[in-house]
Motif scaffolding. Structure first.
Motif, PDB file in Angstrom:
ATOM      1  N   ASP A 208       0.872  -1.166   0.000  1.00 44.78           N
ATOM      2  CA  ASP A 208       0.000   0.000   0.000  1.00 44.78           C
ATOM      3  C   ASP A 208       0.912   1.219   0.000  1.00 44.78           C
ATOM      4  O   ASP A 208       1.556   1.526   1.006  1.00 44.78           O
ATOM      5  CB  ASP A 208      -0.908  -0.003   1.231  1.00 44.78           C
ATOM      6  CG  ASP A 208      -1.937   1.104   1.210  1.00 44.78           C
ATOM      7  OD1 ASP A 208      -1.642   2.194   0.665  1.00 44.78           O
ATOM      8  OD2 ASP A 208      -3.034   0.912   1.761  1.00 44.78           O
ATOM      9  N   LEU A 209       0.980   1.898  -1.120  1.00 48.90           N
ATOM     10  CA  LEU A 209       1.915   3.013  -1.266  1.00 48.90           C
ATOM     11  C   LEU A 209       1.437   4.282  -0.576  1.00 48.90           C
ATOM     12  O   LEU A 209       2.193   5.241  -0.462  1.00 48.90           O
ATOM     13  CB  LEU A 209       2.171   3.285  -2.746  1.00 48.90           C
ATOM     14  CG  LEU A 209       2.931   2.164  -3.455  1.00 48.90           C
ATOM     15  CD1 LEU A 209       2.709   2.208  -4.950  1.00 48.90           C
ATOM     16  CD2 LEU A 209       4.415   2.251  -3.142  1.00 48.90           C
ATOM     17  N   VAL A 210       0.190   4.280  -0.109  1.00 53.79           N
ATOM     18  CA  VAL A 210      -0.321   5.440   0.628  1.00 53.79           C
ATOM     19  C   VAL A 210       0.067   5.358   2.097  1.00 53.79           C
ATOM     20  O   VAL A 210       0.618   6.306   2.669  1.00 53.79           O
ATOM     21  CB  VAL A 210      -1.855   5.558   0.473  1.00 53.79           C
ATOM     22  CG1 VAL A 210      -2.399   6.668   1.382  1.00 53.79           C
ATOM     23  CG2 VAL A 210      -2.213   5.846  -0.975  1.00 53.79           C
ATOM     24  N   ASP A 211      -0.197   4.229   2.747  1.00 53.73           N
ATOM     25  CA  ASP A 211       0.131   4.128   4.178  1.00 53.73           C
ATOM     26  C   ASP A 211       1.425   3.360   4.444  1.00 53.73           C
ATOM     27  O   ASP A 211       1.850   3.233   5.598  1.00 53.73           O
ATOM     28  CB  ASP A 211      -1.026   3.518   4.964  1.00 53.73           C
ATOM     29  CG  ASP A 211      -1.357   2.084   4.555  1.00 53.73           C
ATOM     30  OD1 ASP A 211      -0.480   1.393   3.997  1.00 53.73           O
ATOM     31  OD2 ASP A 211      -2.484   1.641   4.807  1.00 53.73           O
ATOM     32  N   GLY A 212       2.065   2.842   3.387  1.00 53.47           N
ATOM     33  CA  GLY A 212       3.374   2.212   3.544  1.00 53.47           C
ATOM     34  C   GLY A 212       3.360   0.833   4.167  1.00 53.47           C
ATOM     35  O   GLY A 212       4.391   0.358   4.646  1.00 53.47           O
TER      36      GLY A 212
END
Length: 371
Positions: free
Chosen positions: A171-175
């Protein structure tokens, strides 16, 4: 003829989107353009390959060894805007031999593996000009992206060939990372990889297997956690034949795969590798072509399948059984067909696809079949 009949029957049962009257009344000639050129149209002075195309058909990501496209000792990663002709180089992306590329639906994000020795997975944001790590692990690669570019399916290999591969969804938004557990599958093979995400990122198709030998194909619902097998034997008996995943369609309904198994569809299936399309909604599987014709990609709506036979690519309409020629001496990646199959990105060594092709190396092209 039996294959065509089976396709037509499966299409009717699956209620694939029909060809509308408006589409039939607006025919257009087929066209092919060369993508691997500079922004001013100069042909590349080195080979190019590894292309994927955005769902809207405007952007193509590809690797090139051409110095006039930014390559040096390593290949450069480029994004071509087919509307403007502008070529953008992804900063810091470099590799010896190229790798897969994955691109979001609108072309904003591009997933790739970069490294001069042991590559790692990254996702590039075309609007901000920055790349984010999708994995810090060596020998990792981005197999696919969700339509909005938020989720990346990442396979992580190992320099020790006796150790199995791993699959994660980043998940590239929350890492955060979701590790795919192969023990969730009925076969429980230890190696898992080749992840393909549906457009919304909810469904993940993947392949499992031992460190060598047989493979099986599964789809996981990342919301419910449910896992279902794709290469389902009719008699319920697993065999030791190998199956390989190509991709899940963007709408999450269809899975394109290949298998040597002879017990996946009714009737007689001869020996060899066959291409199949699985409808996850109806639970039906259709064999697309005779043995020796391999599948390369599927459109976002599942209606068009890119096939390869004797080095020639063709685009199959699953509903009608019609196949349109794409190009000779050609090859393509799973992300090479647009959302509704109106365009195909591919690599070819042929010098006769466009006028003035005199560089004597492989180029990247986009073909638009007749409408």
């Amino acid at each position: 003829m039996a294959v065509v009949a089976a396709i037509a029957t499966a299409c009717a049962a699956a209620v694939l989107p029909p060809v509308t009257a408006q589409a039939r009344s607006a025919p257009g000639a087929a066209s092919t353009v060369r993508v691997s050129t500079t922004s001013d149209g100069t042909q590349a002075d080195g080979l190019s390959d590894g292309a994927s195309i955005s769902a809207d058909g405007q952007y193509v990501a590809f690797w090139s060894a051409a110095p006039n496209l930014g390559a040096d000792h390593f290949r450069a990663l480029l994004i071509k805007d087919l509307a403007s002709g502008q070529v953008t180089r992804v900063p810091g992306a470099r590799t010896y031999g190229g790798s897969y590329t994955a691109i979001s639906a609108d072309g904003r994000y591009v997933g790739y593996a970069s490294g001069t020795r042991y590559p790692s997975a990254y996702v590039y944001d075309r609007l901000t000009g920055r790349s984010s790590e999708a994995s810090r692990s060596e020998l990792s690669s981005v197999d696919s992206l969700s339509a909005d570019g938020r989720f990346a399916a990442v396979t992580v290999g190992n320099r020790n060939p006796s150790r199995p591969a791993q699959l994660r969804v980043r998940d590239l938004v929350d890492g955060t990372d979701e590790q795919i557990d192969p023990q969730q599958t009925p076969t429980g093979h230890p190696s898992v990889g080749n992840g393909s995400l549906s457009g919304d990122g909810r469904l993940l198709a993947f392949a499992t297997g031992p460190r060598s030998g047989a493979y099986d194909i599964f789809v996981k619902d990342r919301t419910s956690g449910a896992v279902q097998q794709v290469d389902v034997p009719l008699d319920g008996v697993q065999d030791e034949k190998r199956s390989s995943l190509v991709a899940i369609s963007r709408d999450g309904r269809y899975v394109l795969f290949q298998s040597e198994s002879a017990n996946l569809v009714p009737g007689t299936t001869g020996p060899g590798l066959h291409s199949y399309l699985r409808d996850l909604r109806t639970g039906s599987t259709v064999r697309l072509a005779p043995a020796g014709v391999t599948a390369a990609a599927v459109s976002g709506d599942g209606r068009k399948v890119l096939l390869s036979e004797d080095g020639r690519l063709s685009l199959l309409d699953v509903c009608t059984g019609d196949r349109a020629e794409v190009g000779p001496a050609a090859r393509a990646l799973p992300g090479s067909v647009t959302g509704s199959g109106e365009a195909v990105a591919f690599t070819s060594e042929s010098a006769v696809l466009v006028p003035g092709d005199t560089n004597a190396v492989a180029d990247v092209f986009v073909h638009r079949p007749p409408r």
